[in-house]
Design an enzyme around this catalytic site. Structure first.
Site, PDB file in Angstrom:
ATOM      1  N   TYR A  33       0.833  -1.204   0.000  1.00  0.00           N
ATOM      2  CA  TYR A  33       0.000   0.000   0.000  1.00  0.00           C
ATOM      3  C   TYR A  33       0.859   1.241   0.000  1.00  0.00           C
ATOM      4  O   TYR A  33       2.074   1.176   0.188  1.00  0.00           O
ATOM      5  CB  TYR A  33      -0.947  -0.009   1.206  1.00  0.00           C
ATOM      6  N   LYS A 147       6.577  -2.004   1.768  1.00  0.00           N
ATOM      7  CA  LYS A 147       5.405  -1.403   2.446  1.00  0.00           C
ATOM      8  C   LYS A 147       4.207  -2.339   2.316  1.00  0.00           C
ATOM      9  O   LYS A 147       3.276  -2.108   1.545  1.00  0.00           O
ATOM     10  CB  LYS A 147       5.109  -0.014   1.846  1.00  0.00           C
ATOM     11  N   GLU A 180      12.478   2.639  13.859  1.00  0.00           N
ATOM     12  CA  GLU A 180      11.567   3.691  13.370  1.00  0.00           C
ATOM     13  C   GLU A 180      10.315   3.650  14.239  1.00  0.00           C
ATOM     14  O   GLU A 180      10.221   2.877  15.194  1.00  0.00           O
ATOM     15  CB  GLU A 180      11.220   3.466  11.896  1.00  0.00           C
ATOM     16  N   LEU A 205      11.258   1.410   6.763  1.00  0.00           N
ATOM     17  CA  LEU A 205      10.685   1.834   5.495  1.00  0.00           C
ATOM     18  C   LEU A 205      11.409   3.108   5.053  1.00  0.00           C
ATOM     19  O   LEU A 205      11.648   3.997   5.862  1.00  0.00           O
ATOM     20  CB  LEU A 205       9.187   2.134   5.669  1.00  0.00           C
TER      21      LEU A 205
HETATM   22  N1  PDD Z   1       3.077   5.085   7.112  1.00  0.00           N
HETATM   23  N2  PDD Z   1       7.792   3.900   8.521  1.00  0.00           N
HETATM   24  C1  PDD Z   1       6.666   3.171   8.521  1.00  0.00           C
HETATM   25  C2  PDD Z   1       6.684   1.832   9.167  1.00  0.00           C
HETATM   26  C3  PDD Z   1       5.497   3.665   7.915  1.00  0.00           C
HETATM   27  O1  PDD Z   1       4.370   2.916   7.912  1.00  0.00           O
HETATM   28  C4  PDD Z   1       5.523   4.957   7.330  1.00  0.00           C
HETATM   29  C5  PDD Z   1       4.315   5.553   6.665  1.00  0.00           C
HETATM   30  C6  PDD Z   1       6.729   5.693   7.364  1.00  0.00           C
HETATM   31  C7  PDD Z   1       6.845   7.039   6.727  1.00  0.00           C
HETATM   32  O2  PDD Z   1       6.789   6.950   5.337  1.00  0.00           O
HETATM   33  P1  PDD Z   1       6.261   8.175   4.446  1.00  0.00           P
HETATM   34  O3  PDD Z   1       7.047   9.372   4.874  1.00  0.00           O
HETATM   35  O4  PDD Z   1       6.588   7.761   3.074  1.00  0.00           O
HETATM   36  O5  PDD Z   1       4.793   8.348   4.714  1.00  0.00           O
HETATM   37  C8  PDD Z   1       7.842   5.123   7.963  1.00  0.00           C
HETATM   38  C9  PDD Z   1       1.861   5.561   6.492  1.00  0.00           C
HETATM   39  C10 PDD Z   1       1.657   7.038   6.625  1.00  0.00           C
HETATM   40  C11 PDD Z   1       0.699   4.728   7.010  1.00  0.00           C
HETATM   41  O6  PDD Z   1       0.905   3.544   7.138  1.00  0.00           O
HETATM   42  O7  PDD Z   1      -0.390   5.245   7.240  1.00  0.00           O
END
Ligand code: PDD
Length: 284
Positions: A33, A147, A180, A205
């Site tokens: 996703y 992801k 993270e 991620l």
């Molecule tokens: N999550 N690390 C993890 C485990 C994440 O699920 C996310 C993002 C990030 C940050 O990635 P980005 O800057 O590309 O949004 C880091 C999204 C927002 C979610 O699962 O809703």
């Protein structure tokens, strides 16, 4: 106005939108996703999100459900049909539906669902509130670079955070290092104003917001270093914050009820918030 979702080729009312009970995303979390934020009707860093989607699909050997060009058109259509000016779009691609079996038929058609959601737009003031995080052991798998919708350890840790009045849980590996957050990347600012965030590897991620903030930091002449940092170091840091497409840049002022720095949002974090919000106004 009713919300409209996109499900496998159809625009359909959000309220009744669904996939088949034998969709592999539903049964095996066999899917990926993306969440892309929208500001003033514009996608933020959409190409970086589609690049990451491409990589996630490649790693799991799931084909693109449409061409990348058609994909962008559908995303825009969903946002327009729902009249989302500020908010986010969620998209999910799964391997598709078939009789339940761990192994999958090679010729499955992937499933694609997309929907959009409105949220209030952050201002420097609303974004500059200090938040709390808790720490939790990182019990996730060894491919956190993909992801996937397989998010149970993150769900458990986030729920624990919320129960403790925190917005996020920072995950700590067996070496005592923070990997993270459950759904965001983790950052600290050292006493000599260096920005520290963990380098990209399979344990985290590769956040799009993380990359944008690294670029902004460079433009602003801030010194940033991609290296691992421990929970102990984070608690002794001057400032801390997390980044994601939905959280944007969020100041962290407490970890496990211990104050970071003086317990207030720090100057480096503030500058990054201002500049990230400016980037959202004028995404390049
Ligand atoms: N999550 N690390 C993890 C485990 C994440 O699920 C996310 C993002 C990030 C940050 O990635 P980005 O800057 O590309 O949004 C880091 C999204 C927002 C979610 O699962 O809703």
């Amino acid at each position: 106005m009713p919300r409209i979702a996109y499900v496998n080729g159809r625009y359909t009312p959000h309220i009744g939108a669904g996939v088949h009970i034998e969709d592999r995303g539903f049964q095996f979390a066999d899917g990926v996703y993306e969440v892309i934020s929208i500001c003033n009707g514009q996608f933020i860093d959409i190409e970086l999100h589609l690049d990451r989607l491409d990589r996630s699909l490649f790693e799991l050997e799931i084909p693109w459900p449409t061409t990348r060009r058609a994909f962008s058109v559908i995303l825009r259509e969903v946002v327009q049909r729902n009249r989302v000016k500020n908010g986010s779009v969620y998209l999910q691609v799964t391997r598709g539906s078939s009789d339940r079996d761990f192994a999958y038929p090679e010729n499955l058609s992937p499933s694609l669902i997309i929907y959009a959601r409105k949220t209030l737009r952050d201002t420097v003031e609303t974004a500059s509130v200090g938040y709390k995080v808790i720490s939790k052991p990182d019990i996730r798998w060894k491919r956190c670079d993909i992801k996937t919708v397989s998010l149970l350890p993150a769900v458990m840790a986030k729920q624990a955070a919320v129960r403790n009045g925190a917005i996020e849980a920072w995950l700590v590996n067996e070496q005592g290092m923070i990997t993270e957050g459950t759904s965001s990347n983790a950052w600290i600012v050292t006493l000599d104003k260096k920005l520290i965030t963990r380098p990209i590897d399979n344990s985290i991620l590769s956040g799009v917001t993380r990359q944008t903030v690294l670029n902004l930091a460079q433009k602003l002449g801030l010194n940033s270093i991609e290296r691992a940092f421990s929970l102990v170091e984070a608690k002794e840091a001057k400032e801390a914050f997390c980044t994601s497409s939905t959280a944007l840049v969020k100041p962290i002022v407490e970890i496990d009820r211990e104050k970071i720095g003086d317990g207030r949002v720090g100057p480096v974090t503030k500058v990054l918030i201002e500049n990230y919000l400016r980037h959202m106004e004028n995404p390049t």
